[in-house]
Design a protein around this motif. Structure first.
Motif, short mmCIF file in Angstrom:
data_model
loop_
_atom_site.label_atom_id
_atom_site.label_comp_id
_atom_site.label_asym_id
_atom_site.label_seq_id
_atom_site.Cartn_x
_atom_site.Cartn_y
_atom_site.Cartn_z
N GLU A 142 0.82 -1.20 0.00
CA GLU A 142 0.00 0.00 0.00
C GLU A 142 0.86 1.26 0.00
OE1 GLU A 142 -2.74 -0.08 3.20
OE2 GLU A 142 -3.77 -1.91 2.53
N GLU A 143 2.02 1.20 0.64
CA GLU A 143 2.90 2.37 0.66
C GLU A 143 3.42 2.69 -0.73
OE1 GLU A 143 3.13 -0.21 2.61
OE2 GLU A 143 2.68 0.56 4.62
N LEU A 144 3.84 1.64 -1.49
CA LEU A 144 4.33 1.87 -2.85
C LEU A 144 3.22 2.34 -3.77
CD1 LEU A 144 6.82 -1.09 -3.36
CD2 LEU A 144 7.34 1.30 -2.89
N GLN A 145 2.03 1.81 -3.61
CA GLN A 145 0.90 2.28 -4.42
C GLN A 145 0.59 3.74 -4.14
OE1 GLN A 145 -2.54 -0.28 -4.24
NE2 GLN A 145 -1.33 -2.14 -4.26
N LEU A 146 0.65 4.11 -2.87
CA LEU A 146 0.41 5.52 -2.52
C LEU A 146 1.53 6.40 -3.07
CD1 LEU A 146 -1.28 7.60 -0.99
CD2 LEU A 146 0.04 7.06 1.07
N TYR A 147 2.77 5.93 -3.02
CA TYR A 147 3.90 6.71 -3.56
C TYR A 147 3.71 6.93 -5.06
CZ TYR A 147 8.78 8.12 -4.20
OH TYR A 147 9.93 8.81 -4.51
#
Length: 439
Positions: free
Chosen positions: A164-169
């Motif tokens: 989820e962190e990479l998708q948000l980035y």
């Protein structure tokens, strides 16, 4: 049984159960399946509930035998007095398959951000994450080309493989890119996003998505004659990816390089003649040189392939915008490239454009001719300032119209002075009073 034995046995069982529950809680946290339930129907207190699978995994970690017949969760209500129809129970039991035994096997879930087409992996079209619309599955001609070359069927990029962190980035970066720089706040946010993209570590999993996003956006804007300023921002994004020391783009050059090369030599990059698409070609040419500098040692044919395409762009039958991109691109590769590809045609092209400039009355055509002349002068300045007098003496006499019996001290510019005239004076790599007046 003696009281001492009972006390010892009870303490051992209590310690064993406590340790088992703690390990089961760890399993539950790592599996991300916390189940909540009401303790009673009236007090409304919500607590976590351990599942039998968590207990079994904790037992397997210890090397103990797992518990069987624990696939169903006990109901929260008291159904001990409820009457059960045996016939209905038998019919329902035949419909439910017994739970399979837990097992663990290893297989390739993702290779360079792409899911292989093997039987252990689920089908990609049914498992896309709808919450992140930016990372949608799409294929282009470069994916098909890669599959044909390798002979391996590879699944499309799956957003669900990212955290989820990479998708948000990814969503934040692309949002800052698409906002543009219409306001100072947007420009500041865009600059900050590109700066972080050039410095942050741990983004290798996002490289396929960033490259695919860049290639798709550039091809879309070039095909539909989009906004040049947005394309310049995309080129800046590509440069940030290249400058990031933690990213490895070797396996994605087949997508990135054609998009940037098309931006340099495309016929039309803007629907309006007043748009500054010339600056876009300059930025894309510099990015091409950066790619060749970074990966030229690993791929020896990379630079020659790019130069071959740029040389085809400066043909006589090409549009002036394409010729401008080819000249700027070749000039970025240094004096040797200019000596080999631009210098032999420089005088003929200059005379041709000068005659067309005198006859042309259209403002757009005159602007394109002047841009091409300036690009040719830029290429000549790269050659004259990057070579010494001996090298110029060895090369310039072979130009059309050059004299063979002239001194080394005067040969460096005489072959070009007749055609270029005073335009050649600022290009000389020497300081005198006449040159300083141009500065």
């Amino acid at each position: 049984m003696q009281n001492t034995a009972k006390t010892t046995l009870a303490s051992l069982v209590e310690e064993h159960l406590t340790s088992l529950v703690r390990e089961a809680i760890c399993v539950q946290k790592h599996a991300k399946r916390a189940r909540f339930h009401l303790t009673t129907e009236n007090d409304g207190i919500i607590r976590r509930r351990l599942h039998a699978e968590d207990i079994n995994l904790a037992l397997q970690w210890r090397g103990s035998e797992k518990l069987y017949a624990t696939g169903n969760v006990l109901p929260t209500t008291n159904d001990s007095k409820k009457k059960v129809d045996l016939n209905a129970y038998l019919k329902r039991e035949m419909q439910n398959r017994p739970p399979s035994e837990l097992g663990l096997t290893m297989h390739w879930l993702s290779v360079d951000g792409t899911q292989p087409n093997i039987m252990q992996n689920p089908r990609s079209e049914h498992l896309l994450n709808p919450s992140v619309p930016r990372l949608e599955d799409h294929s282009d001609q470069f994916d098909d080309y890669k599959e044909r070359r390798q002979g391996i069927q590879v699944r499309k990029l799956l957003p669900r493989l990212l955290s989820e962190e990479l998708q948000l980035y990814f969503a934040r970066i692309t949002l800052a890119i698409e906002k543009g720089g219409s306001t100072p706040a947007d420009r500041q946010q865009q600059d900050a996003a590109l700066t972080r993209l050039a410095r942050d570590a741990g983004l290798q999993e996002l490289v396929p998505f960033f490259v695919q996003y860049l290639a798709k956006q550039l091809h879309y804007h070039v095909s539909n004659v989009g906004h040049p300023e947005h394309c310049r921002t995309l080129i800046r994004m590509a440069r940030s990816l290249l400058e990031n020391p933690h990213m490895h783009l070797e396996l994605h050059l087949h997508q990135l390089l054609p998009a940037i090369l098309t931006t340099v030599v495309a016929k039309n990059l803007s629907a309006r003649a007043t748009d500054n698409h010339w600056a876009l070609r300059d930025d894309a040419a510099q990015t091409l040189r950066q790619i060749c500098d970074l990966f030229g040692d690993k791929y020896p044919s990379l630079k020659s392939t790019v130069l071959k395409t740029l040389c085809e762009a400066i043909g006589e039958d090409r549009p002036l915008t394409t010729v401008y991109g080819g000249l700027i691109g070749i000039a970025c590769f240094g004096p040797r490239a200019v000596d080999a590809f631009v210098l032999p045609i420089s005088i003929d092209y200059w005379n041709l454009w000068s005659s067309k400039l005198e006859k042309s009355t259209e403002l757009i055509n005159r602007c394109e001719i002047q841009r091409c002349q300036q690009a040719l002068l830029t290429a000549l300045s790269v050659f004259l300032q990057g070579t010494n007098l001996q090298e110029q003496a060895a090369r310039l006499p072979s130009l059309p119209g050059a004299s063979k019996d002239i001194d080394v001290d005067t040969v460096s510019h005489r072959a070009l002075e007749d055609a270029f005239g005073d335009q050649l004076i600022p290009l000389r790599n020497e300081e005198n009073e006449y040159n300083l007046c141009f500065v």
